[in-house]
Design a protein around this motif. Structure first.
Motif, PDB file in Angstrom:
ATOM      1  N   ARG A  70      48.292 -71.175  77.708  1.00 17.64           N
ATOM      2  CA  ARG A  70      47.629 -70.621  78.906  1.00 17.64           C
ATOM      3  C   ARG A  70      47.676 -69.100  78.957  1.00 17.64           C
ATOM      4  NH1 ARG A  70      49.855 -75.241  81.781  1.00 17.64           N
ATOM      5  NH2 ARG A  70      51.625 -73.988  82.501  1.00 17.64           N
ATOM      6  N   ASP A  71      48.588 -68.481  78.218  1.00 17.41           N
ATOM      7  CA  ASP A  71      48.744 -67.022  78.284  1.00 17.41           C
ATOM      8  C   ASP A  71      48.510 -66.390  76.910  1.00 17.41           C
ATOM      9  OD1 ASP A  71      49.453 -66.877  81.076  1.00 17.41           O
ATOM     10  OD2 ASP A  71      51.380 -67.750  80.507  1.00 17.41           O
ATOM     11  N   THR A  72      48.254 -65.110  76.903  1.00 20.72           N
ATOM     12  CA  THR A  72      47.932 -64.411  75.663  1.00 20.72           C
ATOM     13  C   THR A  72      49.205 -64.091  74.871  1.00 20.72           C
ATOM     14  OG1 THR A  72      48.133 -62.187  76.592  1.00 20.72           O
ATOM     15  CG2 THR A  72      45.991 -63.316  76.843  1.00 20.72           C
ATOM     16  N   PRO A  73      49.042 -63.834  73.577  1.00 19.24           N
ATOM     17  CA  PRO A  73      50.208 -63.406  72.798  1.00 19.24           C
ATOM     18  C   PRO A  73      50.869 -62.165  73.394  1.00 19.24           C
ATOM     19  CG  PRO A  73      48.424 -64.012  71.327  1.00 19.24           C
ATOM     20  CD  PRO A  73      47.860 -64.054  72.722  1.00 19.24           C
ATOM     21  N   GLY A  74      50.064 -61.232  73.888  1.00 21.17           N
ATOM     22  CA  GLY A  74      50.635 -60.033  74.496  1.00 21.17           C
ATOM     23  C   GLY A  74      51.486 -60.339  75.706  1.00 21.17           C
ATOM     24  N   ASP A  75      51.036 -61.297  76.519  1.00 20.65           N
ATOM     25  CA  ASP A  75      51.827 -61.689  77.691  1.00 20.65           C
ATOM     26  C   ASP A  75      53.191 -62.236  77.272  1.00 20.65           C
ATOM     27  OD1 ASP A  75      49.796 -60.998  79.443  1.00 20.65           O
ATOM     28  OD2 ASP A  75      48.930 -63.018  79.463  1.00 20.65           O
ATOM     29  N   TRP A  76      53.188 -63.071  76.241  1.00 22.02           N
ATOM     30  CA  TRP A  76      54.458 -63.669  75.791  1.00 22.02           C
ATOM     31  C   TRP A  76      55.364 -62.609  75.175  1.00 22.02           C
ATOM     32  CZ3 TRP A  76      56.269 -67.832  77.674  1.00 22.02           C
ATOM     33  CH2 TRP A  76      55.411 -68.860  78.086  1.00 22.02           C
ATOM     34  N   MET A  77      54.812 -61.645  74.446  1.00 21.82           N
ATOM     35  CA  MET A  77      55.644 -60.589  73.876  1.00 21.82           C
ATOM     36  C   MET A  77      56.290 -59.763  74.992  1.00 21.82           C
ATOM     37  SD  MET A  77      55.530 -61.220  70.687  1.00 21.82           S
ATOM     38  CE  MET A  77      55.233 -62.953  71.170  1.00 21.82           C
ATOM     39  N   THR A  78      55.529 -59.511  76.055  1.00 24.13           N
ATOM     40  CA  THR A  78      56.094 -58.769  77.180  1.00 24.13           C
ATOM     41  C   THR A  78      57.240 -59.537  77.803  1.00 24.13           C
ATOM     42  OG1 THR A  78      53.983 -57.689  77.657  1.00 24.13           O
ATOM     43  CG2 THR A  78      55.591 -57.788  79.441  1.00 24.13           C
ATOM     44  N   ARG A  79      57.079 -60.839  77.968  1.00 25.79           N
ATOM     45  CA  ARG A  79      58.125 -61.651  78.591  1.00 25.79           C
ATOM     46  C   ARG A  79      59.398 -61.704  77.760  1.00 25.79           C
ATOM     47  NH1 ARG A  79      54.090 -66.584  80.276  1.00 25.79           N
ATOM     48  NH2 ARG A  79      52.973 -65.448  81.918  1.00 25.79           N
ATOM     49  N   ILE A  80      59.245 -61.894  76.449  1.00 23.10           N
ATOM     50  CA  ILE A  80      60.474 -61.988  75.659  1.00 23.10           C
ATOM     51  C   ILE A  80      61.143 -60.618  75.537  1.00 23.10           C
ATOM     52  CG2 ILE A  80      59.668 -64.024  74.404  1.00 23.10           C
ATOM     53  CD1 ILE A  80      59.215 -62.287  71.980  1.00 23.10           C
ATOM     54  N   ALA A  81      60.348 -59.548  75.549  1.00 25.15           N
ATOM     55  CA  ALA A  81      60.946 -58.212  75.535  1.00 25.15           C
ATOM     56  C   ALA A  81      61.764 -57.987  76.803  1.00 25.15           C
ATOM     57  CB  ALA A  81      59.859 -57.150  75.405  1.00 25.15           C
ATOM     58  N   GLU A  82      61.242 -58.439  77.927  1.00 25.42           N
ATOM     59  CA  GLU A  82      61.955 -58.292  79.204  1.00 25.42           C
ATOM     60  C   GLU A  82      63.208 -59.146  79.283  1.00 25.42           C
ATOM     61  OE1 GLU A  82      58.878 -59.282  81.928  1.00 25.42           O
ATOM     62  OE2 GLU A  82      58.010 -57.244  81.978  1.00 25.42           O
ATOM     63  N   SER A  83      63.268 -60.202  78.469  1.00 23.20           N
ATOM     64  CA  SER A  83      64.448 -61.077  78.491  1.00 23.20           C
ATOM     65  C   SER A  83      65.599 -60.526  77.662  1.00 23.20           C
ATOM     66  CB  SER A  83      64.076 -62.469  77.966  1.00 23.20           C
ATOM     67  OG  SER A  83      63.869 -62.449  76.549  1.00 23.20           O
ATOM     68  N   ALA A  84      65.343 -59.484  76.850  1.00 23.61           N
ATOM     69  CA  ALA A  84      66.371 -58.952  75.951  1.00 23.61           C
ATOM     70  C   ALA A  84      67.475 -58.257  76.732  1.00 23.61           C
ATOM     71  CB  ALA A  84      65.734 -57.986  74.959  1.00 23.61           C
ATOM     72  N   ARG A  85      68.687 -58.377  76.208  1.00 21.60           N
ATOM     73  CA  ARG A  85      69.853 -57.775  76.868  1.00 21.60           C
ATOM     74  C   ARG A  85      70.199 -56.392  76.310  1.00 21.60           C
ATOM     75  NH1 ARG A  85      73.302 -62.963  75.424  1.00 21.60           N
ATOM     76  NH2 ARG A  85      71.992 -62.571  73.578  1.00 21.60           N
ATOM     77  N   SER A  86      69.535 -55.975  75.240  1.00 18.11           N
ATOM     78  CA  SER A  86      69.776 -54.659  74.654  1.00 18.11           C
ATOM     79  C   SER A  86      68.525 -54.239  73.896  1.00 18.11           C
ATOM     80  CB  SER A  86      70.970 -54.702  73.695  1.00 18.11           C
ATOM     81  OG  SER A  86      70.659 -55.478  72.543  1.00 18.11           O
ATOM     82  N   ASP A  87      68.468 -52.972  73.540  1.00 16.35           N
ATOM     83  CA  ASP A  87      67.309 -52.489  72.798  1.00 16.35           C
ATOM     84  C   ASP A  87      67.235 -53.149  71.422  1.00 16.35           C
ATOM     85  OD1 ASP A  87      65.015 -50.697  72.606  1.00 16.35           O
ATOM     86  OD2 ASP A  87      66.178 -49.645  71.078  1.00 16.35           O
ATOM     87  N   ASP A  88      68.389 -53.326  70.772  1.00  8.22           N
ATOM     88  CA  ASP A  88      68.379 -53.968  69.463  1.00  8.22           C
ATOM     89  C   ASP A  88      67.938 -55.428  69.563  1.00  8.22           C
ATOM     90  OD1 ASP A  88      69.113 -51.701  68.141  1.00  8.22           O
ATOM     91  OD2 ASP A  88      71.217 -52.244  67.888  1.00  8.22           O
ATOM     92  N   GLU A  89      68.347 -56.103  70.624  1.00  5.96           N
ATOM     93  CA  GLU A  89      67.909 -57.484  70.797  1.00  5.96           C
ATOM     94  C   GLU A  89      66.404 -57.531  71.047  1.00  5.96           C
ATOM     95  OE1 GLU A  89      69.826 -61.273  72.831  1.00  5.96           O
ATOM     96  OE2 GLU A  89      69.001 -59.913  74.349  1.00  5.96           O
ATOM     97  N   ARG A  90      65.886 -56.581  71.803  1.00  3.18           N
ATOM     98  CA  ARG A  90      64.442 -56.521  72.043  1.00  3.18           C
ATOM     99  C   ARG A  90      63.692 -56.353  70.727  1.00  3.18           C
ATOM    100  NH1 ARG A  90      60.915 -52.653  71.976  1.00  3.18           N
ATOM    101  NH2 ARG A  90      62.556 -51.080  71.759  1.00  3.18           N
TER     102      ARG A  90
END
Length: 455
Positions: A128-148
C-alpha cells in the motif's frame, strides 16, 4: 495456485542458505539448471535470490513494522517467503498481485494454511505504500546513526563501523555510503585469460588494472570458458591482482619453489600455475578442505603443469617445510566482507565476535608461512576483507614478532607497476605498503594485499 519456477528456485535457494548454510553462488546455478530455466526466467531467479539476500536487513525491518512483531517470532519458512515478496514489491517491477499471491503460496507450502493469511496481510500492507515511505519509517525506527545506515543499506552495524574505520585509514571515510551502495549492486562478470596460455579476445574490453582481465560486451561466457579448456575463466580482477602481486614482485629465477598455502577454491592457484609454467618455477598447493581441494584441482586442470595439492592444516603444512619456498601465497580465511556483492549472505553469517578467532588463525598462518620461506623469499598475505584487524593488524603484529628478519615490500607499488591503468591505491595511515582494493572505487572485491620479504 502454481508458483512460477523462477520464484520456487529463488525461494528454495534462500531457504537452503538459511537452513543449511549453503552458498547461494554455488547452489543457485545448479538449481537453475535442474529446473530447466533459461533466459529471462533464469535471470529472474538470479535477481530474486541475490536481491533478497543482499537487502535482507532492510526487508526484515520493513516486515517487522508491517507485521507489528519481531522477525524472530515469525516461522523461518514464512519469513523467507515474506522477504522474497517484499523484495519484489519494493525493488523490482514485478506486478504487485504476482509478488503477493505467489509469496503467499510459498508461505502456505512452508507452514500451512494459517500462515498464508498472515503473509497475505503483511504483504498487502507493504504494497500500500511506496518504497520511499518504508525507507523513511525504518530510518525513524533506528536507535543510532550507525543503525540507521545499517538498516537503509542492509549491513549489520558492526560491518558499517568496520568499513568506516578501513576507509578512514586511507583518509576516505566520506566514501562509506558509496561503498555500502556498491556492496548491494550486482557485480559485472570479469574474465581472466591465463598468461601464456590464452589471449584476451579482440572484441573484449580489457580491465583497467589486471593485464589478464577482460569483460565481454554481452552474452553467456560459458561457451568461451568451455572451449578454452579452463584457460579462460571467470575471476574477479582483485583476485587476479593478488596472485600477480606475488609473481611480479621480483624477477623469477628458474627452479623457484612456490606454495599456495590456502588454495581453495583455486582461482589464484590457476594464475600462479600459469606464471610458474611460463617461468620454469615449481608450484605446490594446499587446502585443508577436501571439497575445496577438489575445486583447486579442477581450477588448474587447464594448465599443463604438475601441481601437487595437499590437504593439510596450512599451519602444519608450512611448519613441515622450514626455509623451503621462494614465494608463498597466504590467501587467509577471513570474514569475507570484501565479497558481499557476490556472496551477500556473508554479512549475516559473521559477527564481530568471530573476528578474534579469525585473526588468531590468520596470524598463525602468516607466521608459519614466513618460517617456510627461504631468505630473500616473499609472502603475499591476502584477505578478501578490508577489516583492519584482519589486514594491517595481523601484519603489524607478525612484523613486530619477526623484527628485522622480515621487511615489507610495497604492494601498492607492485600493483601500480603491473596495472594497465592508475589504480589510485591510497596510502595507509599506518605507513605500510598494504594495497587495499574497493568495489566502489576499483569495481573489484575489497581485497587486501601485503607483501613481506624474509631477510
Amino acid at each position: 495456485m502454481r508458483v512460477a519456477a523462477s520464484r520456487s528456485v529463488a525461494f528454495d535457494t534462500i531457504r537452503a542458505v538459511h537452513e543449511s548454510d549453503a552458498y547461494a553462488n554455488l547452489l543457485l546455478p545448479t538449481s537453475i539448471s535442474r529446473a530447466g530455466l533459461e533466459g529471462p526466467d533464469a535471470a529472474l531467479a538470479t535477481e530474486l535470490t541475490y536481491g533478497t539476500l543482499r537487502r535482507q536487513g532492510t526487508y526484515d525491518a520493513v516486515i517487522s513494522l508491517a507485521a507489528e512483531r519481531s522477525v524472530q517470532d515469525i516461522d523461518p519458512g514464512v519469513l523467507d517467503a515474506l522477504r522474497l515478496g517484499v523484495h519484489q514489491l519494493l525493488s523490482t517491477r514485478v506486478a504487485s498481485h504476482a509478488a503477493v499471491n505467489e509469496s503467499v503460496e510459498l508461505a502456505r507450502a512452508a507452514a500451512g494454511r494459517g500462515a498464508s493469511g498472515f503473509a497475505n496481510a503483511v504483504l498487502r500492507r507493504v504494497s500500500r505504500d511506496t518504497p520511499g515511505d518504508w525507507m523513511t519509517r525504518i530510518a525513524e525506527s533506528a536507535r543510532s546513526d550507525d543503525e540507521r545506515i545499517g538498516l537503509l543499506t542492509s549491513h549489520p552495524v558492526w560491518v558499517v563501523r568496520a568499513m568506516r574505520r578501513a576507509l578512514a585509514a586511507e583518509g576516505r571515510a566520506e566514501e562509506l555510503e558509496a561503498l555500502l551502495t556498491a556492496d548491494n549492486a550486482a557485480p559485472r562478470v570479469t574474465m581472466a585469460a591465463l598468461p601464456g596460455l590464452a589471449e584476451i579476445p579482440e572484441d573484449a574490453r580489457q580491465t583497467p588494472f589486471s593485464p589478464l582481465g577482460f569483460r565481454l560486451g554481452g552474452g553467456d561466457p560459458e561457451s568461451m570458458i568451455t572451449g578454452s579448456g579452463g584457460r579462460i575463466r571467470v575471476q574477479d580482477e582483485g583476485s587476479q591482482l593478488a596472485a600477480l602481486a606475488l609473481t611480479r614482485v621480483m624477477p623469477i629465477a628458474p627452479g623457484e619453489r612456490w606454495l599456495d598455502l590456502c588454495a581453495g577454491p583455486g582461482g589464484k592457484t590457476a594464475v600462479l600455475a600459469a606464471e610458474a609454467l611460463a617461468s620454469g618455477a615449481l608450484l605446490e598447493a594446499n587446502e585443508i578442505s577436501p571439497a575445496r581441494a577438489g575445486l583447486v584441482r579442477r581450477a588448474i586442470a587447464g594448465v599443463p603443469l604438475e601441481v601437487t595439492v595437499s590437504e593439510e592444516d596450512g599451519r602444519v603444512r608450512a611448519q613441515e617445510a622450514p626455509e623451503t619456498y621462494d614465494r608463498i601465497l597466504v590467501d587467509a580465511p577471513c570474514t569475507g566482507l570484501g565479497a558481499l556483492r557476490r556472496r551477500p549472505e556473508a554479512r549475516w553469517r559473521k559477527s564481530a565476535s568471530d573476528v578474534p578467532a579469525l585473526t588468531a588463525l590468520q596470524h598463525e598462518l602468516l607466521d608459519a608461512a614466513l618460517g617456510a620461506l627461504k631468505p630473500g623469499g616473499v609472502v603475499a598475505y591476502v584477505t578478501c576483507s578490508p577489516h583492519l584487524a584482519e589486514t594491517s593488524g595481523v601484519v603489524a603484529e607478525v612484523r613486530r614478532e619477526w623484527g628485522a628478519a622480515v621487511e615489507e615490500v610495497s604492494a601498492r607499488d607492485v600493483i601500480t607497476a603491473l596495472s594497465t591503468g592508475d589504480p589510485d591505491l591510497a596510502p595507509q595511515a599506518d605507513g605500510s605498503g598494504r594495497a587495499q582494493l574497493w568495489p566502489h572505487r576499483h569495481n573489484t572485491d575489497a581485497m587486501s594485499i601485503s607483501l613481506l620479504r624474509r631477510v
